[in-house]
Design a protein around this motif. Structure first.
Motif, PDB file in Angstrom:
ATOM      1  N   ILE A   1       0.854  -1.180   0.000  1.00  0.00           N
ATOM      2  CA  ILE A   1       0.000   0.000   0.000  1.00  0.00           C
ATOM      3  C   ILE A   1       0.890   1.230   0.000  1.00  0.00           C
ATOM      4  CG2 ILE A   1      -1.710   1.315   1.299  1.00  0.00           C
ATOM      5  CD1 ILE A   1      -2.840  -1.371   2.251  1.00  0.00           C
ATOM      6  N   GLY A   2       1.908   1.238   0.851  1.00  0.00           N
ATOM      7  CA  GLY A   2       2.846   2.347   0.857  1.00  0.00           C
ATOM      8  C   GLY A   2       3.545   2.500   2.191  1.00  0.00           C
ATOM      9  N   ALA A   3       4.437   3.468   2.221  1.00  0.00           N
ATOM     10  CA  ALA A   3       5.143   3.799   3.454  1.00  0.00           C
ATOM     11  C   ALA A   3       4.222   4.666   4.303  1.00  0.00           C
ATOM     12  CB  ALA A   3       6.438   4.536   3.147  1.00  0.00           C
ATOM     13  N   THR A   4       4.154   4.356   5.581  1.00  0.00           N
ATOM     14  CA  THR A   4       3.282   5.114   6.478  1.00  0.00           C
ATOM     15  C   THR A   4       4.053   5.989   7.455  1.00  0.00           C
ATOM     16  OG1 THR A   4       3.175   3.265   8.022  1.00  0.00           O
ATOM     17  CG2 THR A   4       1.448   3.396   6.342  1.00  0.00           C
ATOM     18  N   SER A   5       5.348   5.715   7.599  1.00  0.00           N
ATOM     19  CA  SER A   5       6.172   6.543   8.480  1.00  0.00           C
ATOM     20  C   SER A   5       7.646   6.362   8.117  1.00  0.00           C
ATOM     21  CB  SER A   5       5.957   6.166   9.955  1.00  0.00           C
ATOM     22  OG  SER A   5       6.382   4.837  10.183  1.00  0.00           O
ATOM     23  N   VAL A   6       8.423   7.406   8.383  1.00  0.00           N
ATOM     24  CA  VAL A   6       9.877   7.365   8.212  1.00  0.00           C
ATOM     25  C   VAL A   6      10.467   8.173   9.358  1.00  0.00           C
ATOM     26  CG1 VAL A   6      11.837   7.942   6.741  1.00  0.00           C
ATOM     27  CG2 VAL A   6       9.667   7.320   5.691  1.00  0.00           C
ATOM     28  N   GLU A   7      11.368   7.536  10.105  1.00  0.00           N
ATOM     29  CA  GLU A   7      11.992   8.261  11.207  1.00  0.00           C
ATOM     30  C   GLU A   7      13.469   7.893  11.305  1.00  0.00           C
ATOM     31  OE1 GLU A   7      11.021   6.597  15.313  1.00  0.00           O
ATOM     32  OE2 GLU A   7       9.358   5.853  14.102  1.00  0.00           O
TER      33      GLU A   7
ATOM     34  N   GLY B   1      20.402   4.585  11.255  1.00  0.00           N
ATOM     35  CA  GLY B   1      19.895   4.833   9.913  1.00  0.00           C
ATOM     36  C   GLY B   1      18.460   5.301   9.925  1.00  0.00           C
ATOM     37  N   TRP B   2      17.541   4.423   9.465  1.00  0.00           N
ATOM     38  CA  TRP B   2      16.142   4.793   9.335  1.00  0.00           C
ATOM     39  C   TRP B   2      15.242   3.650   9.793  1.00  0.00           C
ATOM     40  CZ3 TRP B   2      14.977   9.675   8.077  1.00  0.00           C
ATOM     41  CH2 TRP B   2      15.940  10.422   7.392  1.00  0.00           C
ATOM     42  N   ARG B   3      14.081   3.983  10.344  1.00  0.00           N
ATOM     43  CA  ARG B   3      13.003   3.031  10.593  1.00  0.00           C
ATOM     44  C   ARG B   3      11.824   3.493   9.742  1.00  0.00           C
ATOM     45  NH1 ARG B   3      12.212   1.478  16.267  1.00  0.00           N
ATOM     46  NH2 ARG B   3      13.725  -0.068  15.612  1.00  0.00           N
ATOM     47  N   VAL B   4      11.326   2.582   8.929  1.00  0.00           N
ATOM     48  CA  VAL B   4      10.245   2.905   7.995  1.00  0.00           C
ATOM     49  C   VAL B   4       9.060   1.986   8.285  1.00  0.00           C
ATOM     50  CG1 VAL B   4       9.582   3.093   5.563  1.00  0.00           C
ATOM     51  CG2 VAL B   4      11.956   3.555   6.248  1.00  0.00           C
ATOM     52  N   GLY B   5       7.870   2.555   8.381  1.00  0.00           N
ATOM     53  CA  GLY B   5       6.639   1.785   8.501  1.00  0.00           C
ATOM     54  C   GLY B   5       6.083   1.538   7.114  1.00  0.00           C
ATOM     55  N   VAL B   6       5.746   0.288   6.828  1.00  0.00           N
ATOM     56  CA  VAL B   6       5.228  -0.081   5.511  1.00  0.00           C
ATOM     57  C   VAL B   6       3.921  -0.846   5.700  1.00  0.00           C
ATOM     58  CG1 VAL B   6       5.645  -1.429   3.416  1.00  0.00           C
ATOM     59  CG2 VAL B   6       7.544  -0.219   4.513  1.00  0.00           C
ATOM     60  N   GLU B   7       2.890  -0.436   4.977  1.00  0.00           N
ATOM     61  CA  GLU B   7       1.600  -1.101   5.036  1.00  0.00           C
ATOM     62  C   GLU B   7       1.428  -1.986   3.804  1.00  0.00           C
ATOM     63  OE1 GLU B   7      -2.651   0.368   6.666  1.00  0.00           O
ATOM     64  OE2 GLU B   7      -1.914   1.457   4.920  1.00  0.00           O
ATOM     65  N   VAL B   8       0.976  -3.221   4.026  1.00  0.00           N
ATOM     66  CA  VAL B   8       0.777  -4.178   2.939  1.00  0.00           C
ATOM     67  C   VAL B   8      -0.587  -4.844   3.067  1.00  0.00           C
ATOM     68  CG1 VAL B   8       3.255  -4.684   2.800  1.00  0.00           C
ATOM     69  CG2 VAL B   8       1.773  -6.177   4.123  1.00  0.00           C
ATOM     70  N   ILE B   9      -1.052  -5.409   1.966  1.00  0.00           N
ATOM     71  CA  ILE B   9      -2.272  -6.210   1.973  1.00  0.00           C
ATOM     72  C   ILE B   9      -1.863  -7.654   2.194  1.00  0.00           C
ATOM     73  CG2 ILE B   9      -4.288  -6.982   0.665  1.00  0.00           C
ATOM     74  CD1 ILE B   9      -4.118  -4.311  -0.887  1.00  0.00           C
ATOM     75  N   GLU B  10      -2.248  -8.207   3.329  1.00  0.00           N
ATOM     76  CA  GLU B  10      -1.922  -9.596   3.656  1.00  0.00           C
ATOM     77  C   GLU B  10      -2.880 -10.550   2.952  1.00  0.00           C
ATOM     78  OE1 GLU B  10       0.148 -11.049   6.762  1.00  0.00           O
ATOM     79  OE2 GLU B  10       1.369  -9.513   5.810  1.00  0.00           O
ATOM     80  N   GLU B  11      -4.152 -10.170   2.891  1.00  0.00           N
ATOM     81  CA  GLU B  11      -5.159 -11.034   2.284  1.00  0.00           C
ATOM     82  C   GLU B  11      -6.299 -10.186   1.740  1.00  0.00           C
ATOM     83  OE1 GLU B  11      -8.334 -14.232   4.008  1.00  0.00           O
ATOM     84  OE2 GLU B  11      -6.277 -14.374   4.771  1.00  0.00           O
ATOM     85  N   ARG B  12      -6.613 -10.385   0.463  1.00  0.00           N
ATOM     86  CA  ARG B  12      -7.742  -9.678  -0.148  1.00  0.00           C
ATOM     87  C   ARG B  12      -9.033 -10.385   0.223  1.00  0.00           C
ATOM     88  NH1 ARG B  12      -7.359  -5.031  -2.709  1.00  0.00           N
ATOM     89  NH2 ARG B  12      -5.406  -4.652  -3.748  1.00  0.00           N
ATOM     90  N   ARG B  13     -10.057  -9.585   0.523  1.00  0.00           N
ATOM     91  CA  ARG B  13     -11.371 -10.124   0.850  1.00  0.00           C
ATOM     92  C   ARG B  13     -12.435  -9.313   0.139  1.00  0.00           C
ATOM     93  NH1 ARG B  13     -10.616 -11.068   7.351  1.00  0.00           N
ATOM     94  NH2 ARG B  13      -9.146 -12.793   7.180  1.00  0.00           N
ATOM     95  N   ILE B  14     -13.631  -9.875   0.087  1.00  0.00           N
ATOM     96  CA  ILE B  14     -14.762  -9.173  -0.497  1.00  0.00           C
ATOM     97  C   ILE B  14     -15.751  -8.937   0.635  1.00  0.00           C
ATOM     98  CG2 ILE B  14     -16.664  -9.317  -2.144  1.00  0.00           C
ATOM     99  CD1 ILE B  14     -14.830 -11.088  -3.855  1.00  0.00           C
TER     100      ILE B  14
END
Length: 104
Positions: free
Chosen positions: A39-45, A50-63
């Motif tokens: 989905i995208g990066a949600t945070s960078v600090e 170095g850096w800590r980056v939060g990344v959001e992903v789709i684990e499972e698609r549902r309807i």
């Protein structure tokens, strides 16, 4: 003193990543490690290393899509973008809010 035919090479320190570059690098690492849809990066600090980056992903698609199972990963990178560590911090359903955050 240089010996004839010897090549002199200078060792330059690699350039440090900017915050946008760190986010892009983290997305690439998570994509290749998990194979999940990003989905995208949600945070960078910045961190000491170095850096800590939060990344959001789709684990499972549902309807419907509001019930997709999502995950938040934390990615630790060094100053040059090398992966130090990653972990799945949490999993949640897309249509639900965090408990106790005051958002209805």
């Amino acid at each position: 003193m240089a010996v004839a035919g010897e090549r002199r090479t200078s060792r330059k320190a690699p350039a440090e990543l900017s915050a946008p570059d760190a986010a892009e690098t983290a997305l690439g690492h998570i994509s290749s490690l998990t194979g999940r849809e990003l989905i995208g990066a949600t945070s960078v600090e910045p961190t000491d290393d170095g850096w800590r980056v939060g990344v959001e992903v789709i684990e499972e698609r549902r309807i419907p899509s509001t019930s997709d199972l999502l995950a938040q990963y934390e990615v630790d990178l060094d100053l040059t973008g090398e992966l130090l560590a990653y972990r799945r911090a949490r999993r949640y359903v897309r249509g639900r809010t965090d408990a106790g955050n005051g958002i209805a």
